[in-house]
Write a protein that holds these residues in place. Structure first.
Motif, short mmCIF file in Angstrom:
data_model
loop_
_atom_site.label_atom_id
_atom_site.label_comp_id
_atom_site.label_asym_id
_atom_site.label_seq_id
_atom_site.Cartn_x
_atom_site.Cartn_y
_atom_site.Cartn_z
N PHE A 82 0.83 -1.20 0.00
CA PHE A 82 0.00 0.00 0.00
C PHE A 82 0.86 1.25 0.00
O PHE A 82 1.61 1.51 0.93
CB PHE A 82 -0.92 0.04 1.23
N GLY A 83 0.76 2.04 -1.07
CA GLY A 83 1.41 3.33 -1.10
C GLY A 83 0.47 4.38 -0.53
O GLY A 83 -0.60 4.06 -0.02
N PRO A 84 0.83 5.65 -0.62
CA PRO A 84 -0.06 6.72 -0.16
C PRO A 84 -1.39 6.69 -0.92
O PRO A 84 -1.43 6.42 -2.12
CB PRO A 84 0.74 7.99 -0.49
N VAL A 85 -2.47 6.92 -0.21
CA VAL A 85 -3.80 7.01 -0.81
C VAL A 85 -4.12 8.48 -1.02
O VAL A 85 -4.21 9.24 -0.05
CB VAL A 85 -4.87 6.36 0.09
N GLU A 86 -4.27 8.90 -2.26
CA GLU A 86 -4.52 10.31 -2.56
C GLU A 86 -6.01 10.58 -2.70
O GLU A 86 -6.75 9.79 -3.28
CB GLU A 86 -3.77 10.72 -3.83
N ALA A 87 -6.42 11.72 -2.15
CA ALA A 87 -7.79 12.19 -2.25
C ALA A 87 -7.73 13.71 -2.34
O ALA A 87 -7.54 14.39 -1.33
CB ALA A 87 -8.61 11.76 -1.04
N GLY A 88 -7.83 14.23 -3.56
CA GLY A 88 -7.64 15.65 -3.74
C GLY A 88 -6.22 16.04 -3.37
O GLY A 88 -5.26 15.42 -3.82
N ARG A 89 -6.08 17.05 -2.51
CA ARG A 89 -4.74 17.50 -2.12
C ARG A 89 -4.14 16.65 -1.01
O ARG A 89 -2.98 16.87 -0.62
CB ARG A 89 -4.82 18.95 -1.65
N PHE A 90 -4.90 15.68 -0.49
CA PHE A 90 -4.44 14.89 0.65
C PHE A 90 -3.82 13.56 0.20
O PHE A 90 -4.23 12.97 -0.79
CB PHE A 90 -5.61 14.61 1.60
N ALA A 91 -2.85 13.10 0.97
CA ALA A 91 -2.24 11.79 0.75
C ALA A 91 -2.11 11.12 2.11
O ALA A 91 -1.33 11.56 2.97
CB ALA A 91 -0.88 11.92 0.08
N VAL A 92 -2.88 10.06 2.32
CA VAL A 92 -2.85 9.33 3.58
C VAL A 92 -1.86 8.17 3.44
O VAL A 92 -1.91 7.42 2.46
CB VAL A 92 -4.25 8.80 3.95
N HIS A 93 -0.98 8.01 4.40
CA HIS A 93 0.08 7.02 4.27
C HIS A 93 0.51 6.52 5.63
O HIS A 93 0.27 7.14 6.67
CB HIS A 93 1.30 7.65 3.57
N GLY A 94 1.16 5.36 5.64
CA GLY A 94 1.79 4.86 6.84
C GLY A 94 3.23 5.34 6.89
O GLY A 94 3.75 5.93 5.94
N ALA A 95 3.90 5.05 8.00
CA ALA A 95 5.29 5.48 8.14
C ALA A 95 6.17 4.88 7.05
O ALA A 95 7.13 5.52 6.60
CB ALA A 95 5.81 5.09 9.52
N HIS A 96 5.81 3.66 6.59
CA HIS A 96 6.61 2.99 5.58
C HIS A 96 6.60 3.72 4.24
O HIS A 96 7.49 3.53 3.42
CB HIS A 96 6.08 1.57 5.37
N ALA A 97 5.57 4.54 3.98
CA ALA A 97 5.41 5.21 2.68
C ALA A 97 5.61 6.72 2.79
O ALA A 97 5.27 7.45 1.86
CB ALA A 97 4.04 4.90 2.10
N ARG A 98 6.18 7.19 3.88
CA ARG A 98 6.34 8.63 4.09
C ARG A 98 7.11 9.29 2.95
O ARG A 98 6.75 10.36 2.47
CB ARG A 98 7.06 8.86 5.42
N ALA A 99 8.16 8.65 2.48
CA ALA A 99 9.01 9.25 1.44
C ALA A 99 8.34 9.25 0.07
O ALA A 99 8.83 9.88 -0.86
CB ALA A 99 10.34 8.50 1.37
N ARG A 100 7.21 8.53 -0.06
CA ARG A 100 6.55 8.43 -1.36
C ARG A 100 5.44 9.44 -1.54
O ARG A 100 4.76 9.45 -2.57
CB ARG A 100 6.00 7.01 -1.53
N VAL A 101 5.25 10.33 -0.56
CA VAL A 101 4.21 11.37 -0.67
C VAL A 101 4.74 12.49 -1.56
O VAL A 101 5.83 13.02 -1.33
CB VAL A 101 3.84 11.93 0.72
#
Length: 304
Positions: A82-101
């Motif tokens: 699971f990478g960041p989940v984008e919704a409009g200007r928001f990107a929800v992510h776990g700590a593992h995907a922080r660098a992928r925002v």
């Protein structure tokens, strides 16, 4: 979860300690459901089959297959997909995907734990998209045209309320996007603790207050209101029950975003709020989950 799978899961969880078993239900493209049951220790296969036969029938018990799984870090393995989940200007992510925002997104770092809300669900994404639209529209609109226009920074002002916050993802998003104080609540004490920790991780703990409360009866809700924006991403029955108290808490021309509704339930929820003067601004459906954005006009309209 469908009834047969739910009955099997309930029977097993009632028979075994919570830390000895976990169950997950899956639906394939044809609509067929499968139930996976994970045991910490090797189970008594005969006893498990007998229990399942008693609640779901002998054919279901005979179809049961047992496998031994190699040790694995399931949390890590599942998150890696699971990478960041984008919704409009928001990107929800776990700590593992922080660098992928992406740099032009508002990152919201959430570790779900035992609370609901990781951004992957259609209800959470629907609410985030609704927030994005509201913020953009109000920033384009002259403040004089709306009593509930997002205010400039003012000491002690609480702009938004998130009822049933879960992990706190919507409250955190509102705090970051509005740059105002936000109040959030949940009936589950574990969710409150998780939301507070997520607020700390996202460095909004000073602007986001999370309280343990059932419904909207607590004095804290009235003390901080009225609110220009209220989220309630819960279920149909509690949403209907909250319609009257929510009317007292939302500011004139303020928005209410409702979700946690299957597409077929949206009409029932909408009827409760229309009867109290709310007007539907937008209905959004994602993955058969509905999100409703409503406004409470300064001059109440008669419900049709």
């Amino acid at each position: 979860m469908p009834r047969p799978a739910g009955k099997v899961a309930d029977a097993l969880t009632e028979s075994l300690a919570a830390d000895e078993i976990a169950a997950s239900a899956f639906e394939d493209a044809s609509g067929r459901w499968s139930l996976a049951i994970y045991f910490r220790d090797p189970p008594d296969a005969t006893a498990v089959r007998a229990l399942i036969a008693s609640v779901a029938g002998a054919p279901t018990a005979r179809a049961l297959r047992f496998e031994t799984l190699a040790p694995a870090d399931w949390v890590r393995d599942s998150l890696e997909g699971f990478g960041p989940v984008e919704a409009g200007r928001f990107a929800v992510h776990g700590a593992h995907a922080r660098a992928r925002v992406r740099g032009n997104r508002i990152g919201i770092e959430v570790e779900a734990g035992l609370a609901f809300g990781t951004g992957h669900h259609g209800t959470t994404r629907g609410c985030l998209l609704a927030l994005d639209r509201i913020v953009k529209a109000r920033r384009r609109r002259p403040a004089a045209r709306s009593a509930a226009a997002l205010p400039r920074k003012r000491e002690g002002r609480t702009t938004a309320l998130d009822v049933g916050t879960g992990t706190g993802v919507l409250a955190i998003a509102a705090t970051k996007a509005l740059r105002q104080r936000v109040l959030a609540s949940d009936v589950d004490a574990r969710a409150v603790a998780i939301a507070r920790e997520n607020a700390r991780i996202n460095r909004v703990g000073g602007a986001l207050e999370v309280i343990h409360a059932d419904g909207l009866r607590a004095a804290a809700f009235r003390a901080h209101g009225p609110y220009a924006l209220i989220f309630a991403n819960i279920l149909l029955d509690p949403l209907k029950a909250l319609a009257t108290p929510m009317t007292r808490l939302v500011a004139a021309n303020g928005h209410v975003v409702l979700s946690g509704l299957l597409a077929g339930q949206a009409g029932a929820a909408l009827a409760s709020y229309r009867a109290r003067g709310f007007v539907l601004v937008r209905r959004m459906t994602l993955e058969n989950w509905a999100t409703l954005t409503l406004v409470r006009p300064r001059t109440r309209r008669t419900a049709r």
